[in-house]
Design an enzyme around this catalytic site. Structure first.
Site, PDB file in Angstrom:
ATOM      1  N   ASP A  66       0.809  -1.217   0.000  1.00  0.00           N
ATOM      2  CA  ASP A  66       0.000   0.000   0.000  1.00  0.00           C
ATOM      3  C   ASP A  66       0.844   1.269   0.000  1.00  0.00           C
ATOM      4  OD1 ASP A  66      -2.006  -1.818   0.037  1.00  0.00           O
ATOM      5  OD2 ASP A  66      -2.934  -1.159   1.905  1.00  0.00           O
TER       6      ASP A  66
ATOM      7  N   ASP B 238     -14.160  34.315 -35.050  1.00  0.00           N
ATOM      8  CA  ASP B 238     -13.423  33.069 -35.262  1.00  0.00           C
ATOM      9  C   ASP B 238     -14.061  31.909 -34.501  1.00  0.00           C
ATOM     10  OD1 ASP B 238     -10.792  31.892 -36.421  1.00  0.00           O
ATOM     11  OD2 ASP B 238     -10.915  31.122 -34.382  1.00  0.00           O
TER      12      ASP B 238
ATOM     13  N   GLY C 255     -11.047  27.480 -36.585  1.00  0.00           N
ATOM     14  CA  GLY C 255     -12.115  27.921 -37.463  1.00  0.00           C
ATOM     15  C   GLY C 255     -11.796  27.899 -38.949  1.00  0.00           C
ATOM     16  N   LEU C 256     -10.840  28.722 -39.382  1.00  0.00           N
ATOM     17  CA  LEU C 256     -10.556  28.808 -40.809  1.00  0.00           C
ATOM     18  C   LEU C 256      -9.980  27.501 -41.324  1.00  0.00           C
ATOM     19  CD1 LEU C 256      -9.043  32.174 -41.986  1.00  0.00           C
ATOM     20  CD2 LEU C 256     -11.000  30.876 -42.877  1.00  0.00           C
TER      21      LEU C 256
HETATM   22  S1  SF4 Z   1      -2.218  -7.011  -2.535  1.00  0.00           S
HETATM   23 FE1  SF4 Z   1      -3.612  -5.266  -2.579  1.00  0.00          FE
HETATM   24  S2  SF4 Z   1      -3.978  -4.845  -0.403  1.00  0.00           S
HETATM   25 FE2  SF4 Z   1      -2.163  -6.133  -0.526  1.00  0.00          FE
HETATM   26  S3  SF4 Z   1      -0.440  -4.737  -0.534  1.00  0.00           S
HETATM   27 FE3  SF4 Z   1      -0.939  -5.179  -2.661  1.00  0.00          FE
HETATM   28  S4  SF4 Z   1      -2.344  -3.522  -3.204  1.00  0.00           S
HETATM   29 FE4  SF4 Z   1      -2.278  -3.557  -0.992  1.00  0.00          FE
END
Ligand code: SF4
Lengths: 427, 507
Positions: free
Chosen positions: B36, B274, B409-410
Site C-alpha cells: 500500500d 473566429d 475555425g478557418l
Molecule cells: S495485494 Fe492489494 S492490499 Fe495487498 S499490498 Fe498489494 S495492493 Fe495492498
C-alpha cells in the site's frame, strides 16, 4: 576456457555481515509483476481477487496507463463477499465466466491472490482446480499470491512462474530451461547466443504462449536470468532439475560469466565460445566504457526494491568504477545471489529488509552521488540535493546481456549527466 | 465481486492521504501491508511533491497476522510521533487492516500521546477516495475546531482543496485573490495548507466558501450547524458561475466593492467571429459531479456547444447529475465502469469529449478530441504555469484548453476545400498538433454493420463518400445518416441517403 572472473583481491561480499532492520518497508507488493508479465504472456489473463486498493496499485504502478483493454483486471471484493465464502466462490465463477466469454483469446488464466483474499482465506487454489476442470482443455487456470503480506514487488513474478512449474509436462530428455521474463528482443539475443554454442534443446519460462513445448525432468538444467526467482528455483529442483549457479547476465562481465557457466555445463569448446561471444563482448565493453566516464569514482546507495540490487552493484562497482556505500535488497538468497556477492569488492554495507526512516537517515548521512530507490522516495531525495535513479525503470527496461550493457550503464549515468547540465545552465 | 479494469477513484484511505498530505503538521498512521506504500508515488511523482507524504504505514506481513499486529501498530504510532512531532495524528486502517480488526483508533487512544489523535472509520469495501477525503476532513474539523468569537472584519474559510486535487493549487490562489478584491479576508484555507492549529480557529470566520463539495461538504455542513457559518453553493467555474458566486458572496458578506472584470477575456473570445465554428459542436461530458455540472453550463451557455450526453463517476452526486441531465434533455450516465463510458461515447459519436484522463484515452482510440476537466489526475494536470479553472482567469483557461484539441475555425474550411491535399488533409489531424496525434485513430468503420446494429448497410459508394468528409465531422455524419435511415425505413445507405440526411439535419 575463457578467463574466469577474478574475485576481488580484498575479498567479496558473500560473508559480509548483513544489516537486518524491521520497520516500515517502502516497496510494492507482488501484484506489480502483472504489469510486465501480461505483456510477456500473450494469451494469459491475470485476474486479481482483491480490493479497490489492489486495482488502484496496478493502475498507478503502470504509470502511464495502458488504456487499451489490458489483459489484467481486479475482481473487487464487496461487503457481501466478505460475509460468506461460498458466495464469494460463486461470484468468482460468475466473473470468470463473463470474462472468458468476452475474451475468447485467453488460454491461461491466473487467479492472483491479494492481502484481502488471503486474510479472509478465500482458497484460490481450490477455485483454480474447479475452473480448470470446467474450462479444460481450452483454458488452463492457475493461482498464485501477489499479496503484500506474502510477496515483495518482483516476488510476484517468482510466485507466478513457480505456479506453472508443477503443471509442466515431464521429459527425460536433456534440456536447458532459461527462467525469467525478459523483453522479447533480449530473449531473442540470448537464444541466439546459446544457439551459437550448439545447444539446441532450450526452453524459456515463461514462454510467450501456452503452446510452447517446454518440459521438465531429471535431465533438465536451468539458468536464472533474474535474481528474484527463489521459489521457482525451489520448484524446479523439486521436479528434479538442476540449477546452473552463476552471476546474473548484466553487464559484459556478468553476461560472460553467465554464459561461461552454461558453456561449461554443455562442454562448449573455448573456440566456439570465443567465436560466439567476442564481437558482442567487445561492443559491450566499448558501450559500457563510454557511460562509465560519468560513473567512474562516484558512489552509489541502493534502497531495497527489486532484488536486482546485488547484481547491479556488482556491475557498477566492477565495470563502471563506482563505489557502493550500501546495497539493500528485500531478500538475500545465498544460492542465487552468492556468485554475484563473491565478485563484488568488500566494503559496502549489505542490508536485507528495511526500516525506511532509519535507512533514509543513513543515506542522508552518506550523501551518495547516486541513490537507487523507489518512486515514492525519488523526488523528495532530489529535493534534498541527492541524485536518484528509479529502481522500477530497471525492471521495465531491457538491461540484460551484451547488447544492453551500455544502456544499463547509461541509465545510471543519465541522472548524473543531467545534474551537471542543469547545474551549468543555472549559473 | 465486480471486475474492474481501470478505476476513477482510489480507496478511501487514499482520500485521507490527500487531506493529510495537503495539510501541514499532521501525521497519518495507516495500518496497512507494504504494497500500500505505492500511494506515496501519487504525490511524489504525479504531483511532483518534494516531500514524502506524512504517512507511516505499519507494513505488517503474513507472519505477523497470527502474532501481534496490534503491537506493531502501536510501535509505528510511537515511532512516528517521536520522529515527526506532529501537532495532531490521524489513524486508520486500509482495506486489509479493516479485515483483521485491530481498531487503530482504540489502540492509539490508549497510548497517551500528548497530541490529539483522531480515529478514522473509512469502510474500504463500500466507499471510495472522495468519501475518504470528505470524511477525514470532517473528522479533523470536528475534533479540532472550537467555537470562538468571529473576527472583527468580515472573513471566510476556503474549504475543500486537497493534495492531488485537479488544479486546486491555482483555484485557491484565484479565489483568494477574488475574495481579497471584494474586501474579504480568508481566515483559514483547508485542508490544503492548514495546520491543526489553523483548523482549531476555523470558527472565527463569518462564512465558508466551499470550493469542492466532493472533499469538503461534510465539514462545511458541520460548520454551518456548529458555528453558524453559511456556506457558498455556487462553484465558480466559468464566467456565469463566477458572477453568480460573486453575487452569493456579496449576499453573505455585505460587500459592495466594485469589481474590475477586465481580465475576463473568455466572453469576448467566445463572441468573436473566429469562434463561430464552435457553434453546436456536440460534446460529451464526464468527470466528478461538481466539474461536470460546471462544465455543462460553460459548454452550452458560454461556448455554444451542444451537450449530447453527460455523467459522473461518483455516486454521491448521482441525484444532482440526473437533474442536470434532465435539464439538458439527455440521459445521465452514472457509473465508474470505464468500459461502459467508452461504449457510451462510441455510440454517441460526439465531436468532442470534456472528461478525465480516462476519457482522453478513449478519445485517442476513437479519434475524438478531448479536453480534461476533472480528476482523476495525471502528471499533465499539474502544469508549471498558473492555470486555474475557477474565477475570471479560470474562465479564460477553460476557453483555451477546450478549443486547443479542436481544429481551428478557418482551418476547418481549408480542410473541406483541400481534402485530398497530401500534407494538408484530415488524416494529418489539427495542424498545430504535429503529425503524430492522429496516428492511433482506428476508425469505427471496421465494423460498420455491427455498429449500426439494426441491419442498416452502407453501400460501397456511400462509404467512400463518407470517407471524404473530414474526420472531425465524420462520426456525426455517420450517426445522422444512420438515424435518418432508421427513421425512414431505409436499409441500404447510398450516396443519396447520405445527402438526404445532410439536408434533413441541416441547421
Ligand atoms: S495485494 Fe492489494 S492490499 Fe495487498 S499490498 Fe498489494 S495492493 Fe495492498
Amino acid at each position: 576456457m575463457t578467463e574466469l572472473m577474478t574475485p576481488p583481491r580484498s575479498g567479496g561480499c558473500r560473508n559480509a555481515p548483513v544489516l537486518k532492520q524491521r520497520g516500515q518497508r517502502e516497496v510494492f507488493c507482488g501484484l506489480t509483476g502483472i504489469i510486465w508479465l501480461h505483456r510477456k504472456m500473450q494469451d494469459a489473463f491475470f485476474l486479481v481477487v482483491g480490493s479497490r486498493t489492489c486495482a488502484h496499485l496496478l493502475q498507478s504502478a503502470a504509470g502511464v496507463m495502458i488504456f487499451a483493454e489490458p489483459r489484467f483486471g481486479t475482481a473487487i471484493l464487496e461487503e457481501s463477499d466478505l460475509a460468506g465464502l461460498n458466495d464469494a466462490h460463486a461470484e468468482l465463477d460468475r466473473e470468470v465466466a463473463t470474462l472468458l466469454a468476452r475474451r475468447p483469446d485467453i488460454r491461461q488464466l491466473f487467479l492472483v491472490g491479494s492481502c484481502p483474499s488471503e486474510v479472509i482465506k478465500l482458497d484460490l487454489t481450490r477455485a483454480a482446480e474447479r475452473l480448470t476442470q470446467q474450462y479444460a482443455p481450452k483454458v488452463r487456470v492457475l493461482d498464485y499470491s501477489g499479496s503484500g503480506i506474502e510477496t515483495t514487488f518482483t516476488q510476484g513474478e517468482d510466485a507466478c512462474l513457480a505456479s506453472m512449474v508443477p503443471v509442466l509436462p515431464t521429459t527425460e530428455a536433456r534440456n536447458l530451461v532459461v527462467v525469467g521474463a525478459l523483453p522479447d528482443v533480449v530473449e531473442d539475443q540470448m537464444l541466439a547466443l546459446i544457439d551459437g554454442f550448439g545447444i539446441d534443446t532450450v526452453h524459456v519460462l515463461p514462454s510467450r504462449t501456452i503452446d510452447s513445448d517446454i518440459a521438465i525432468g531429471a535431465n533438465t538444467v536451468f539458468a536464472l536470468t533474474q535474481p528474484f526467482l527463489g521459489d521457482t528455483h525451489a520448484a524446479l529442483i523439486r521436479r528434479g532439475a538442476r540449477h546452473i549457479a552463476a552471476p546474473f547476465p548484466m553487464g559484459e562481465e556478468g553476461t560472460t560469466a553467465w554464459l561461461t557457466a552454461i558453456a561449461a555445463e554443455f562442454g562448449v569448446s573455448d573456440e566456439v565460445f570465443e567465436t560466439v561471444t567476442s564481437a558482442p563482448r567487445r561492443r559491450a565493453r566499448q558501450a559500457v566504457a563510454k557511460a562509465a566516464e560519468t560513473l567512474n569514482g562516484k558512489s552509489v546507495f541502493f534502497f531495497p526494491d527489486s532484488q536486482l540490487e546485488i547484481p547491479l552493484a556488482r556491475f557498477l562497482t566492477r565495470e563502471c568504477g563506482m563505489t557502493a556505500l550500501e546495497v539493500g535488497s528485500p531478500y538475500i538468497h545465498d544460492a542465487i545471489h552468492g556468485p554475484d556477492l563473491d565478485l563484488m569488492p568488500a566494503g559496502p554495507q549489505i542490508s536485507e529488509g528495511q526500516d525506511v526512516d532509519l535507512q533514509l537517515d543513513r543515506c542522508r548521512e552518506a550523501r551518495p552521488d547516486l541513490t537507487v530507490c523507489g518512486l515514492g522516495l525519488a523526488n523528495p531525495l532530489e529535493a534534498e540535493g541527492l541524485s536518484t535513479k528509479w529502481a522500477i525503470e530497471l525492471v521495465f527496461t531491457p538491461v540484460h546481456f551484451y547488447e544492453q550493457a551500455g544502456d544499463l550503464a547509461a541509465l545510471f549515468a543519465r541522472p548524473l549527466r543531467r545534474k551537471s547540465i542543469l547545474g551549468v545552465a543555472a549559473e | 465481486m465486480k471486475l474492474t479494469v481501470w478505476t476513477y477513484e482510489g480507496p478511501p484511505h487514499v482520500g485521507a492521504m490527500r487531506v493529510a498530505t495537503g495539510m501541514k503538521g499532521l501525521h497519518y498512521v495507516l495500518h496497512a501491508p507494504q504494497g500500500d506504500t505505492y500511494a506515496d508515488l501519487l504525490f511524489t511523482m504525479i504531483e511532483r511533491r518534494d516531500h514524502r507524504p506524512p504517512v507511516t504505514y505499519t507494513t505488517f506481513q503474513a507472519r505477523d497476522l497470527g502474532a501481534d499486529t496490534a503491537g506493531l501498530f502501536k510501535k509505528a504510532c510511537q515511532d512516528a510521533y517521536d520522529r515527526f512531532k506532529p501537532e495532531a495524528i490521524i489513524v486508520g486502517a486500509s482495506c486489509t487492516a479493516e479485515l483483521i480488526q485491530d481498531d487503530p483508533g482504540g489502540l492509539a487512544e490508549t497510548m497517551g500521546l500528548p497530541v490529539p489523535v483522531i480515529p478514522l472509520e473509512l469502510p474500504s469495501y463500500q466507499r471510495k477516495e472522495n468519501f475518504g477525503a470528505d470524511e477525514t476532513f470532517f473528522q479533523i474539523v470536528k475534533h479540532l475546531a472550537k467555537p470562538t468569537e468571529k473576527t472583527a472584519r468580515v472573513s471566510c474559510n476556503v474549504i475543500g482543496p486537497t493534495a492531488l486535487g485537479f488544479r486546486h493549487r491555482d483555484d485557491v490562489a484565484e479565489i483568494t485573490n477574488l475574495l481579497f478584491e471584494l474586501g474579504i479576508e480568508v481566515n483559514v484555507t483547508g485542508p490544503m495548507g492548514a495546520t491543526p492549529s489553523d483548523i482549531a480557529r476555523m470558527g472565527q470566520a463569518h462564512f465558508n466558501v466551499l470550493l469542492y463539495p466532493e472533499t469538503g461538504e461534510m465539514a462545511a455542513r458541520y460548520c454551518e450547524k456548529e458555528f453558524g457559518q453559511p456556506y457558498t453553493k455556487v462553484v465558480p467555474i466559468g464566467a456565469g458561475a463566477t458572477h453568480d458566486f460573486i453575487a452569493e458572496i456579496r449576499a453573505m458578506s455585505g460587500s459592495t466593492v466594485q469589481l474590475d472584470d477586465d481580465r475576463l477575456r473568455q466572453t469576448w473570445w467566445s463572441r468573436s467571429v473566429d469562434s463561430t465554428y464552435l457553434t453546436g459542436k456536440r460534446v460529451f461530458i464526464f468527470g466528478d459531479g461538481t466539474h461536470v455540472k460546471a462544465a455543462a453550463r460553460v459548454a452550452r451557455d458560454e461556448m455554444g456547444f451542444e451537450v449530447v450526453g453527460l455523467g459522473c463517476y461518483n455516486r454521491e452526486f448521482a441525484r444532482d447529475v440526473r437533474a442536470l441531465a434532465k435539464e439538458y434533455g439527455v440521459e445521465a450516465l452514472i457509473t465508474d465502469d470505464y468500459l461502459l463510458v467508452e461504449k457510451t461515447i462510441e455510440d454517441l459519436q460526439p465531436e468532442m469529449i470534456l472528461g478525465t484522463q480516462m476519457e482522453r484515452h478513449i478519445g485517442k482510440r476513437l479519434g475524438i478530441p478531448c479536453a480534461v476537466i476533472s480528476a482523476p489526475v495525471h502528471v499533465q494536470d499539474f502544469p508549471a504555469r498558473y492555470s486555474p479553472q475557477m474565477g475570471f482567469e479560470g474562465a479564460n483557461v477553460l476557453f483555451d484548453t477546450w478549443i486547443h484539441p479542436l481544429v481551428m475555425g478557418l482551418e476547418e474550411h481549408l480542410l473541406h476545400m483541400f481534402r485530398d491535399d497530401f500534407e494538408f488533409n484530415d488524416a494529418a489531424g489539427p495542424s498545430h498538433h504535429g503529425g503524430a496525434v492522429q496516428h492511433a485513430k482506428p476508425e469505427p468503420e471496421t465494423a460498420p454493420e455491427a455498429a449500426t446494429a439494426d441491419n442498416v448497410i452502407w453501400l460501397r459508394d456511400a462509404e467512400r463518400e463518407l470517407k471524404k468528409i473530414p474526420f472531425f465531422v465524420r462520426g456525426k455524419a455517420r450517426r445522422n445518416t444512420e438515424c435518418y435511415a432508421a427513421e425512414n425505413g431505409v436499409f441500404e445507405i447510398s450516396v443519396d441517403t447520405l445527402y438526404e440526411a445532410k439536408a434533413h439535419f441541416a441547421r
